[in-house]
Structures are given as C-alpha cells and as structure tokens.
Write a protein that holds these residues in place. Structure first.
Motif, PDB file in Angstrom:
ATOM      1  N   PRO A  33       0.826  -1.217   0.000  1.00  0.00           N
ATOM      2  CA  PRO A  33       0.000   0.000   0.000  1.00  0.00           C
ATOM      3  C   PRO A  33       0.851   1.254   0.000  1.00  0.00           C
ATOM      4  O   PRO A  33       1.921   1.307   0.609  1.00  0.00           O
ATOM      5  CB  PRO A  33      -0.824  -0.138   1.288  1.00  0.00           C
ATOM      6  N   VAL A  34       0.330   2.275  -0.683  1.00  0.00           N
ATOM      7  CA  VAL A  34       0.979   3.573  -0.740  1.00  0.00           C
ATOM      8  C   VAL A  34       0.119   4.554   0.045  1.00  0.00           C
ATOM      9  O   VAL A  34      -0.917   5.013  -0.433  1.00  0.00           O
ATOM     10  CB  VAL A  34       1.157   4.044  -2.195  1.00  0.00           C
ATOM     11  N   GLY A  35       0.524   4.848   1.273  1.00  0.00           N
ATOM     12  CA  GLY A  35      -0.217   5.789   2.094  1.00  0.00           C
ATOM     13  C   GLY A  35      -1.448   5.156   2.728  1.00  0.00           C
ATOM     14  O   GLY A  35      -1.697   3.941   2.663  1.00  0.00           O
ATOM     15  N   LEU A  36      -2.234   6.015   3.359  1.00  0.00           N
ATOM     16  CA  LEU A  36      -3.424   5.541   4.061  1.00  0.00           C
ATOM     17  C   LEU A  36      -4.497   5.038   3.094  1.00  0.00           C
ATOM     18  O   LEU A  36      -5.297   4.162   3.446  1.00  0.00           O
ATOM     19  CB  LEU A  36      -3.986   6.668   4.940  1.00  0.00           C
ATOM     20  N   ARG A  37      -4.535   5.597   1.907  1.00  0.00           N
ATOM     21  CA  ARG A  37      -5.549   5.156   0.953  1.00  0.00           C
ATOM     22  C   ARG A  37      -5.336   3.702   0.540  1.00  0.00           C
ATOM     23  O   ARG A  37      -6.290   2.982   0.259  1.00  0.00           O
ATOM     24  CB  ARG A  37      -5.536   6.068  -0.281  1.00  0.00           C
ATOM     25  N   GLY A  38      -4.085   3.259   0.495  1.00  0.00           N
ATOM     26  CA  GLY A  38      -3.826   1.855   0.176  1.00  0.00           C
ATOM     27  C   GLY A  38      -4.391   0.922   1.231  1.00  0.00           C
ATOM     28  O   GLY A  38      -5.014  -0.110   0.919  1.00  0.00           O
ATOM     29  N   THR A  39      -4.189   1.250   2.516  1.00  0.00           N
ATOM     30  CA  THR A  39      -4.747   0.434   3.599  1.00  0.00           C
ATOM     31  C   THR A  39      -6.271   0.446   3.560  1.00  0.00           C
ATOM     32  O   THR A  39      -6.929  -0.582   3.801  1.00  0.00           O
ATOM     33  CB  THR A  39      -4.241   0.950   4.953  1.00  0.00           C
ATOM     34  N   LEU A  40      -6.836   1.621   3.269  1.00  0.00           N
ATOM     35  CA  LEU A  40      -8.289   1.715   3.183  1.00  0.00           C
ATOM     36  C   LEU A  40      -8.838   0.848   2.046  1.00  0.00           C
ATOM     37  O   LEU A  40      -9.893   0.210   2.198  1.00  0.00           O
ATOM     38  CB  LEU A  40      -8.689   3.171   2.976  1.00  0.00           C
ATOM     39  N   SER A  41      -8.143   0.806   0.921  1.00  0.00           N
ATOM     40  CA  SER A  41      -8.616  -0.004  -0.204  1.00  0.00           C
ATOM     41  C   SER A  41      -8.599  -1.488   0.141  1.00  0.00           C
ATOM     42  O   SER A  41      -9.492  -2.248  -0.285  1.00  0.00           O
ATOM     43  CB  SER A  41      -7.750   0.264  -1.433  1.00  0.00           C
ATOM     44  N   GLU A  42      -7.605  -1.941   0.920  1.00  0.00           N
ATOM     45  CA  GLU A  42      -7.575  -3.345   1.330  1.00  0.00           C
ATOM     46  C   GLU A  42      -8.760  -3.681   2.231  1.00  0.00           C
ATOM     47  O   GLU A  42      -9.394  -4.740   2.082  1.00  0.00           O
ATOM     48  CB  GLU A  42      -6.259  -3.643   2.047  1.00  0.00           C
ATOM     49  N   THR A  43      -9.051  -2.802   3.169  1.00  0.00           N
ATOM     50  CA  THR A  43     -10.208  -3.031   4.047  1.00  0.00           C
ATOM     51  C   THR A  43     -11.496  -3.100   3.249  1.00  0.00           C
ATOM     52  O   THR A  43     -12.370  -3.950   3.521  1.00  0.00           O
ATOM     53  CB  THR A  43     -10.287  -1.915   5.105  1.00  0.00           C
ATOM     54  N   TYR A  44     -11.619  -2.236   2.274  1.00  0.00           N
ATOM     55  CA  TYR A  44     -12.821  -2.221   1.442  1.00  0.00           C
ATOM     56  C   TYR A  44     -12.965  -3.539   0.679  1.00  0.00           C
ATOM     57  O   TYR A  44     -14.058  -4.135   0.634  1.00  0.00           O
ATOM     58  CB  TYR A  44     -12.734  -1.037   0.478  1.00  0.00           C
ATOM     59  N   LEU A  45     -11.874  -4.051   0.104  1.00  0.00           N
ATOM     60  CA  LEU A  45     -11.937  -5.303  -0.650  1.00  0.00           C
ATOM     61  C   LEU A  45     -12.242  -6.492   0.272  1.00  0.00           C
ATOM     62  O   LEU A  45     -12.970  -7.412  -0.114  1.00  0.00           O
ATOM     63  CB  LEU A  45     -10.625  -5.536  -1.393  1.00  0.00           C
ATOM     64  N   ARG A  46     -11.691  -6.487   1.478  1.00  0.00           N
ATOM     65  CA  ARG A  46     -11.978  -7.586   2.405  1.00  0.00           C
ATOM     66  C   ARG A  46     -13.467  -7.632   2.748  1.00  0.00           C
ATOM     67  O   ARG A  46     -14.076  -8.714   2.809  1.00  0.00           O
ATOM     68  CB  ARG A  46     -11.140  -7.429   3.680  1.00  0.00           C
ATOM     69  N   ARG A  47     -14.068  -6.485   2.974  1.00  0.00           N
ATOM     70  CA  ARG A  47     -15.496  -6.469   3.318  1.00  0.00           C
ATOM     71  C   ARG A  47     -16.354  -6.903   2.134  1.00  0.00           C
ATOM     72  O   ARG A  47     -17.355  -7.610   2.311  1.00  0.00           O
ATOM     73  CB  ARG A  47     -15.883  -5.058   3.782  1.00  0.00           C
ATOM     74  N   ILE A  48     -15.968  -6.493   0.944  1.00  0.00           N
ATOM     75  CA  ILE A  48     -16.712  -6.950  -0.235  1.00  0.00           C
ATOM     76  C   ILE A  48     -16.607  -8.463  -0.370  1.00  0.00           C
ATOM     77  O   ILE A  48     -17.595  -9.158  -0.659  1.00  0.00           O
ATOM     78  CB  ILE A  48     -16.189  -6.238  -1.498  1.00  0.00           C
ATOM     79  N   ALA A  49     -15.406  -9.011  -0.118  1.00  0.00           N
ATOM     80  CA  ALA A  49     -15.232 -10.463  -0.216  1.00  0.00           C
ATOM     81  C   ALA A  49     -16.109 -11.194   0.790  1.00  0.00           C
ATOM     82  O   ALA A  49     -16.746 -12.214   0.457  1.00  0.00           O
ATOM     83  CB  ALA A  49     -13.755 -10.815   0.010  1.00  0.00           C
ATOM     84  N   LEU A  50     -16.158 -10.702   2.033  1.00  0.00           N
ATOM     85  CA  LEU A  50     -16.987 -11.360   3.040  1.00  0.00           C
ATOM     86  C   LEU A  50     -18.459 -11.336   2.654  1.00  0.00           C
ATOM     87  O   LEU A  50     -19.178 -12.343   2.807  1.00  0.00           O
ATOM     88  CB  LEU A  50     -16.788 -10.692   4.399  1.00  0.00           C
ATOM     89  N   LEU A  51     -18.937 -10.202   2.156  1.00  0.00           N
ATOM     90  CA  LEU A  51     -20.345 -10.111   1.754  1.00  0.00           C
ATOM     91  C   LEU A  51     -20.651 -11.070   0.605  1.00  0.00           C
ATOM     92  O   LEU A  51     -21.676 -11.767   0.626  1.00  0.00           O
ATOM     93  CB  LEU A  51     -20.664  -8.668   1.355  1.00  0.00           C
ATOM     94  N   ARG A  52     -19.789 -11.121  -0.391  1.00  0.00           N
ATOM     95  CA  ARG A  52     -20.048 -11.987  -1.540  1.00  0.00           C
ATOM     96  C   ARG A  52     -19.956 -13.469  -1.155  1.00  0.00           C
ATOM     97  O   ARG A  52     -20.775 -14.284  -1.597  1.00  0.00           O
ATOM     98  CB  ARG A  52     -19.053 -11.675  -2.661  1.00  0.00           C
ATOM     99  N   LEU A  53     -18.957 -13.826  -0.346  1.00  0.00           N
ATOM    100  CA  LEU A  53     -18.810 -15.232   0.053  1.00  0.00           C
ATOM    101  C   LEU A  53     -19.973 -15.687   0.936  1.00  0.00           C
ATOM    102  O   LEU A  53     -20.434 -16.834   0.846  1.00  0.00           O
ATOM    103  CB  LEU A  53     -17.482 -15.430   0.791  1.00  0.00           C
ATOM    104  N   GLU A  54     -20.427 -14.799   1.809  1.00  0.00           N
ATOM    105  CA  GLU A  54     -21.588 -15.147   2.629  1.00  0.00           C
ATOM    106  C   GLU A  54     -22.825 -15.325   1.766  1.00  0.00           C
ATOM    107  O   GLU A  54     -23.636 -16.238   2.005  1.00  0.00           O
ATOM    108  CB  GLU A  54     -21.816 -14.064   3.672  1.00  0.00           C
TER     109      GLU A  54
END
Length: 322
Positions: free
Chosen positions: A232-253
């Motif tokens: 990740p580059v800066g705080l936005r990189g960390t935020l993008s990872e969190t966003y993708l993890r939540r999308i993955a959990l919603l789709r897998l559920e």
C-alpha cells in the motif's frame, strides 16, 4: 270604303302597326297567354299556396329536424345557408392552451418551477465541468464541494475517449480459507465475482449501481493505491484493502462459501486480465494469453468479529423485545 281609311273599324294590313293580320281566335289567345309581369308576387304566393317550398319553407325545414318530405341533405344545405355568418362578422378568439390557459397565480408558479429546474441543470453541468477540467483556481478552492456533488453517482473519467482507452477485460476472483464446524481448515475454490455481476446486469434494463460499479471501483482503487509489489501507498492503500476484504466477506456469505457452521478466516484475491481482440481490418496483433495477478492472503478476523458482535447484539435486542 276607302282602302286608306284609318278608322277604328279598319283592319291593318301586313305593314300596319299591329303587324300581320291574325284570325280573331288567335289574337284573343295571344292576349290571354301573355305573361303578366305585374302579377309576379301573386304568382309566387300561388305557388306557395299550391305546396311548392319557398324561402320560409326552407328555413322551417332547416329548423325542423324531421320535416316531412324534405331529404336530410336538403335540410343540411338549407340550414348552412341560413345560419352561415355574414361576411365581415368578427370570429370568436381561439381558446388558450399551455401555460397561457392557467390562472395568473399558477402561471407564476410554473415560471418559478421552470427557473428552479434551469438553475439546477446549470449548476450540475458546471460541477461536472469542473470535475473534468484540469486543475484550476476553482477546483483548488472548492474541490471538496465538487467531489461531494459528483461522487459516486455522476463520476466521469476519460478511459473511454483519450488518450488510451481501456482495451482489456479484467475479471476479479476471490477464494477463502474456512474453519469448519469440526475444527478443520479447508480452502474454497475461486469465485468469479465479475462474472456474477455480469450475469446480474445482462438482460436487466435497470441494473443496480452496486452490480455495475462496486467491485470495479474497489479494484481500481486498490490498483491505484498500491505499487507493483502489492504494497500500500499511504493511508488510501490500507483503506482499499479493508474495502476489498469487506466486499469479499459479503459476496462469500451470499454464495454460502463457509457452509453450515463454518467461518471465513482469510481471503485471497486475484485478477485475470485479457486483451480485447482488435477488429480484423486493423491488422493489429495482441497477445491472447491472460495475465494473472494474485494477491497475498488477507486475514478477515477483525471484520468477522465485527459481524459476529453485530449479530449477537441484534439477537440480544430481539430477545429483550420478546
């Protein structure tokens, strides 16, 4: 008697003022059948008395719908002749339509509504223009206001036009490590999230904004905020990872990937990029081999704990209400 006697009893010859000699009977008949111009009104009255329809009769026939003995066409013609407006008569004004037909109060309301709509349209066009325009004084001072208005519904970009339009198909896939109810760890297969969104959009005249843009925008956000080593580059990189993890959990559920009693512990993303085949007439040659980008495993324990605590709190509230 003298032949040239001009007395009252003398008969005039061929050259006389009375014309040629006629027998007595013929002369009397000619006098009897001569037209009497002075008696024309009496003749018209006689004809009307005899049953011939005059002008008054025509008016009566026009006014009476079922006049006996008068054809319908004749009644219509008579009515048109009688009721036609004389030349030079002023015609009534045409009825008003549209806004002009409204009362003054409603006309003012319509004008105000149109003015509000015009101002809103101009403001929206101005915001979109500032969003697309190069950086300038207005965007530097009021960039936050422009972004709040444009994102996410009215976002615009130049990928379709210039200078390098997107010519690739990007498929985003995810898999998970699941702890089963008996304590084992198993790895699921790859779920093609892009294909799921494509099937939901295909044939749908009104697809949702989530199906069209959520996954695509999240992946673009991640790529733009990470380097080539997926750091990740800066705080936005960390935020993008969190966003993708939540999308993955919603789709897998939603797909039931964990199974009965299972819990998702980690997720892994990968992208599969293929070039769009150029048209035959272009002569351009591109590789048809897909490019795969596989990300490291991400733990989702924090997101899972948050989801579990939220479910537990909801169940406690429902039990207390009961």
């Amino acid at each position: 008697m003298d032949a040239y006697d001009k007395g009252s009893d003398a008969r005039h010859g061929q050259d006389g003022p009375g014309g040629p000699d006629l027998p007595d009977g013929e002369a009397d008949s000619a006098e009897t059948t001569a037209p009497e111009t002075d008696g024309a009104p009496e003749a018209v009255g006689a004809r009307e008395a005899a049953g011939a329809p005059g002008v008054a009769g025509a008016r009566e026939a026009a006014d009476v719908p079922e006049a006996a003995g008068v054809p319908e066409v004749a009644r219509a013609e008579a009515a048109g002749a009688v009721r036609a407006a004389p030349p030079g008569t002023a015609q009534p004004p045409a009825p008003r339509t549209g806004v002009a037909a409204l009362s003054p109060r409603y006309q003012v309301g319509a004008v105000v509504a149109l003015a509000v709509v015009a101002v809103a349209v101009c403001a929206h066009i101005g915001m979109v223009f500032l969003h697309l325009a190069p950086s300038n004084t207005l965007t530097k001072q009021h960039g936050d206001v422009v972004d709040e208005w444009v994102f996410p519904e009215f976002e615009q970009n130049w990928k379709l036009f210039a200078p390098n339009p997107l010519q690739q198909n990007v498929s985003v896939q995810v898999r998970a490590e699941v702890s089963t109810a008996d304590g084992e760890i198993r790895t699921t297969g790859w779920y093609d999230l892009s294909a799921e969104d494509g099937r939901a959009i295909d044939g749908n005249p009104l697809p949702s904004h989530t199906q069209q843009n959520e996954l695509r925008r999240a992946w673009d956000f991640f790529v733009a905020s990470h380097d080539s080593d997926d750091r990740p580059v800066g705080l936005r990189g960390t935020l993008s990872e969190t966003y993708l993890r939540r999308i993955a959990l919603l789709r897998l559920e939603r797909d039931g990937a964990a199974g009965p009693g299972g819990v998702v512990e980690r997720v892994q993303y990968r992208s599969r990029t293929t070039n769009v085949e150029p048209p035959p007439w272009s002569g351009e040659k591109v590789s048809d081999r897909p490019t795969v980008r596989e990300l490291p495993w991400w733990s989702v324990s924090a997101e899972t704990r948050g989801a579990k605590s939220g479910q537990a709190g909801q169940a406690a509230r429902e039990g207390g209400a009961a």
